[in-house]
Scaffold this motif. Structure first.
Motif, PDB file in Angstrom:
ATOM      1  N   PRO A  99      40.708  42.616  44.659  1.00 51.30           N
ATOM      2  CA  PRO A  99      41.778  41.947  44.724  1.00 51.30           C
ATOM      3  C   PRO A  99      42.324  40.589  45.845  1.00 51.30           C
ATOM      4  O   PRO A  99      41.839  40.801  47.120  1.00 51.30           O
ATOM      5  N   ASP A 144      48.435  39.320  39.290  1.00 51.63           N
ATOM      6  CA  ASP A 144      48.800  40.728  38.931  1.00 51.63           C
ATOM      7  C   ASP A 144      47.911  41.858  38.287  1.00 51.63           C
ATOM      8  O   ASP A 144      47.906  42.053  38.971  1.00 51.63           O
ATOM      9  N   CYS A 161      41.384  45.019  39.488  1.00 53.12           N
ATOM     10  CA  CYS A 161      39.784  45.436  40.442  1.00 53.12           C
ATOM     11  C   CYS A 161      39.502  47.400  41.011  1.00 53.12           C
ATOM     12  O   CYS A 161      40.243  47.631  41.684  1.00 53.12           O
ATOM     13  N   TYR A 164      45.385  40.898  37.627  1.00 59.04           N
ATOM     14  CA  TYR A 164      43.636  40.573  38.282  1.00 59.04           C
ATOM     15  C   TYR A 164      43.493  41.995  39.266  1.00 59.04           C
ATOM     16  O   TYR A 164      42.661  42.680  39.717  1.00 59.04           O
ATOM     17  N   ASN A 165      44.603  42.254  39.534  1.00 53.90           N
ATOM     18  CA  ASN A 165      44.374  42.092  41.183  1.00 53.90           C
ATOM     19  C   ASN A 165      44.675  43.928  40.753  1.00 53.90           C
ATOM     20  O   ASN A 165      44.096  44.418  41.574  1.00 53.90           O
ATOM     21  N   SER A 166      45.715  44.323  39.604  1.00 51.99           N
ATOM     22  CA  SER A 166      45.618  46.255  39.579  1.00 51.99           C
ATOM     23  C   SER A 166      44.392  46.473  39.158  1.00 51.99           C
ATOM     24  O   SER A 166      44.394  48.159  39.159  1.00 51.99           O
ATOM     25  N   ASP A 221      44.129  39.328  47.536  1.00 50.86           N
ATOM     26  CA  ASP A 221      45.480  39.364  48.928  1.00 50.86           C
ATOM     27  C   ASP A 221      45.355  39.465  50.319  1.00 50.86           C
ATOM     28  O   ASP A 221      46.547  40.118  51.104  1.00 50.86           O
ATOM     29  N   THR A 232      36.418  45.173  37.246  1.00 49.68           N
ATOM     30  CA  THR A 232      37.485  44.967  36.007  1.00 49.68           C
ATOM     31  C   THR A 232      37.530  46.433  35.910  1.00 49.68           C
ATOM     32  O   THR A 232      36.202  46.479  35.017  1.00 49.68           O
TER      33      THR A 232
END
Length: 483
Positions: A389, A355, A361, A357-359, A391, A376
């Protein structure tokens, strides 16, 4: 006065690329040549059988190479991956030699395939062997046999007779005991010590967690590189050495790979397309630092420093088709929590890592063939390129272990390839390949440079061994080829 009857003019110890280049050069110069390979015939060739390409300098498009890859760019690539732990004079000599050696290789039966393109990003920098390293090794052996090189398999050498820096004889293990072989000169090209688990254990020691990291290393290449001759030269013969015994060409490979000879197909090439977490489900390094062919060889050492010497490469479906598929399929799941569960990772920690990492990017224009602007922000460690992300299911995970290709501890040389004793070059003992690659590679790696070093110094060693056998002095510098 009685003239000594030598068993051969030039003795070559080893059976890989560097040894074969040395044997061919010495034979072309008119010397009687005997090559001793420790492996059976079916396993001949050492690690060279697992190679695929040669990194080549070129100032313009050149047969199988596209665009240009000039000397200075090659040198800067090497300087970056070694962190400056390299001999610039010897490195530049290797680089220049790489631009002209292919015609000689072709004369001995090596074929190159048309330029590659795509995710590997090496069509410009590397010439690929048609049929891979095994075809190259077989071509060289055929050429050596045709030229009259005597080849003996299952002939490991465990000690040499050297007096005042001068080679006299080698002792070969046989089924009946041992045999003494004399020669006017000798080339050592018997590989590193990566297959010697005891020596690896001694070099790496025990870490702060009470683990012995070397126990979890997988050997990507031959089981026959035990480092017996290298240890003999460094410890008993007191030859000049150099290098850190823990430094090696070490790659993150599939944890399910066989203990030996897994080769290229066990490498996991999707690292830069996703994230890598350790056993504690934490990221520990920038997956997008640089192009994969320049940085893939740092990941084995990174994994070796993690708890349990294991890590996990995590990708989503957007990465499929963008990397060389591994031989074993990844662990597949429809969701990230399910993937964590299947990999045996703590789900809450794993999701917190993913989470975060994804947020973080910042997706711009994704381009895996360039150092793109997808990165990032506010994340440590950062991912500096190709950050997108994760996802899009299904998701895939690959367990990684350190895969050792070859070690960098070796014998110190100058540009004649002569073994040195108390900083004085031997007049008739030379070394090539993994046994001296640490002069150019103090640490790190970039794709194809090992074959560049082995080819350049194998040919230098063979040429100078032939000169020594004829009572002449070694020539400084690389072998000159017509372009």
């Amino acid at each position: 006065m009685k003239t000594e009857a030598f068993d051969t003019d030039v003795l070559v110890i080893g059976g890989g690329n560097a040894a074969l280049c040395a044997a061919l050069m010495a034979r072309e110069a008119g010397s009687r040549v005997l090559l001793l390979e420790s492996a059976p015939r079916a396993w001949r060739g050492g690690n060279s059988g697992h190679t695929r390409n040669l990194r080549c300098m070129h100032d313009a498009p050149q047969d199988v190479l596209v665009e240009a890859y000039p000397e200075e760019e090659y040198w800067q690539d090497l300087l970056k991956v070694t962190g400056g732990i390299t001999n610039e004079h010897l490195a530049r000599m290797v680089i220049r030699a790489s631009s002209t050696c292919r015609n000689w290789m072709r004369r001995h039966g090596v074929h190159f395939q048309p330029p590659l393109s795509g995710a590997l990003h090496v069509a410009r920098t590397n010439a690929f062997f048609m049929g891979g390293g095994k075809a190259l090794v077989n071509a060289y052996f055929r050429s050596a046999e045709k030229l009259g090189v005597e080849i003996r398999y299952e002939s490991p050498v465990d000690k040499l007779e050297i007096e005042n820096g001068r080679f006299h004889a080698a002792w070969v293990k046989t089924k009946d005991g041992s045999q003494r072989i004399t020669a006017k000169s000798c080339v050592l090209a018997a590989g590193g010590f990566e297959s010697n688990r005891e020596w690896l254990r001694e070099a790496w020691g025990q870490n702060e967690r009470g683990e012995w990291p070397a126990d979890n290393f997988i050997i990507r290449g031959t089981a026959f590189n035990q480092g017996v001759l290298l240890k003999h030269m460094l410890e008993e013969q007191q030859a000049d050495g150099l290098g850190d015994p823990t430094q090696a060409h070490m790659v993150a490979i599939d944890a399910r790979a066989p203990l030996y000879d897994g080769g290229i197909c066990t490498r996991i090439d999707c690292v830069s397309l996703g994230v890598v977490v350790n056993r504690d489900a934490q990221r520990f390094y920038d997956e997008g630092e640089d192009f994969w062919p320049k940085r893939y060889a740092i990941w084995g050492r990174l994994v070796a420093q993690q708890p349990g010497q294991i890590a996990y490469s995590i990708i989503d479906s957007k990465a499929i088709g963008r990397f060389m598929p591994p031989v074993f399929p990844g662990v597949k799941a429809d969701s990230l929590p399910e993937l964590a569960q299947k990999l045996g990772l703590d789900v809450d920690t794993f999701m917190a890592t993913l989470d975060a990492y994804n947020s973080s990017c910042k997706v711009g224009h994704f381009d895996h063939t360039a150092l793109d602007d997808c990165h990032t922000e506010g994340l440590a460690p950062a991912k500096t390129h190709w950050a997108r992300p994760l996802d899009t299911g299904p998701y895939y995970g690959y367990a990684l272990r350190p895969g050792v290709t070859f070690t960098y501890l070796g014998l110190k040389v100058d540009d004649t390839s002569a073994v040195r004793f108390k900083d004085q070059p031997s007049q008739n003992l030379f070394v090539a390949g993994e046994m001296m690659a640490g002069n150019v590679l103090g640490k790190g790696y970039t794709a194809g440079v090992g074959m560049s070093i082995g080819t350049a110094f194998g040919r230098i060693a063979g040429r100078n061994a032939a000169l020594a056998a004829a009572g002449k002095s070694a020539i400084h510098g690389a072998v000159k080829d017509e372009v």
